[in-house]
Enzyme design. Structure first.
Site, PDB file in Angstrom:
ATOM      1  CG  HIS A   7      32.118  46.938  43.128  1.00  0.00           C
ATOM      2  ND1 HIS A   7      31.128  46.802  42.191  1.00  0.00           N
ATOM      3  CD2 HIS A   7      33.071  46.027  42.800  1.00  0.00           C
ATOM      4  CE1 HIS A   7      31.461  45.837  41.332  1.00  0.00           C
ATOM      5  NE2 HIS A   7      32.648  45.355  41.680  1.00  0.00           N
ATOM      6  CG  HIS A  79      37.498  44.118  40.090  1.00  0.00           C
ATOM      7  ND1 HIS A  79      37.404  42.859  40.639  1.00  0.00           N
ATOM      8  CD2 HIS A  79      36.238  44.605  40.098  1.00  0.00           C
ATOM      9  CE1 HIS A  79      36.146  42.595  40.952  1.00  0.00           C
ATOM     10  NE2 HIS A  79      35.417  43.646  40.646  1.00  0.00           N
ATOM     11  CD  GLU A 130      32.687  44.195  37.782  1.00  0.00           C
ATOM     12  OE1 GLU A 130      33.186  44.443  38.907  1.00  0.00           O
ATOM     13  OE2 GLU A 130      31.774  43.372  37.621  1.00  0.00           O
TER      14      GLU A 130
HETATM   15 CO    CO Z   1      33.266  43.600  40.776  1.00  0.00          CO
END
Ligand code: CO
Length: 134
Positions: A7, A79, A130
């Site tokens: 994502h 992020h 991440e």
């Molecule tokens: Co995330």
């Protein structure tokens, strides 16, 4: 070792209303708003065929994204999240190659119930990264 883009996260003041345009104008499927008190955020996902957009909104008194949202009141990319097959092996290789892992270095359970870690933006061209175990 690097897998799918899981994502892209966009931090906003109101995740539900931020996601709305993706549903009404793009026809994307929009998830319910899910509070994650242990991460200090409320998440809403717009589901795309090849990835997701994760809208995150500060939740609670000491949300880790509060400062970001204060600095970016209209929202901003916060992020990107990549999948890795083995998060411990990925972490150890990243550290060996000089990348900094945020926090105590131990994976936490993220928004999808899977272990995640965050990596220092200064080691990734200014982008907070991440990694999530696939
Ligand atoms: Co995330």
């Amino acid at each position: 070792m690097l897998g799918r883009l899981n994502h892209v996260a966009i931090a906003v003041r109101d995740a539900k209303s931020a996601a709305k345009i993706y549903g009404v104008a793009f026809g994307a499927q929009i998830s319910d708003a899910v509070p994650l008190p242990e991460h200090g955020v409320i998440t809403v996902f717009a589901i795309l065929p090849n990835t997701k957009i994760e809208f995150i909104e500060p939740f609670g008194a000491d949300s880790p994204i509060q400062k970001f949202v204060d600095r970016n009141p209209d929202g901003g990319i916060h992020h990107v999240c990549y999948e890795v097959p083995d998060i411990i092996a990925a972490r150890d290789t990243l550290i060996k190659e000089g990348a900094r892992v945020l926090g105590d270095g131990n994976p936490r359970i993220g928004a999808h119930g899977k272990p995640v870690l965050f990596l220092h933006p200064k080691d990734f061209s200014g982008a907070l990264v991440e990694i999530e175990q696939a």
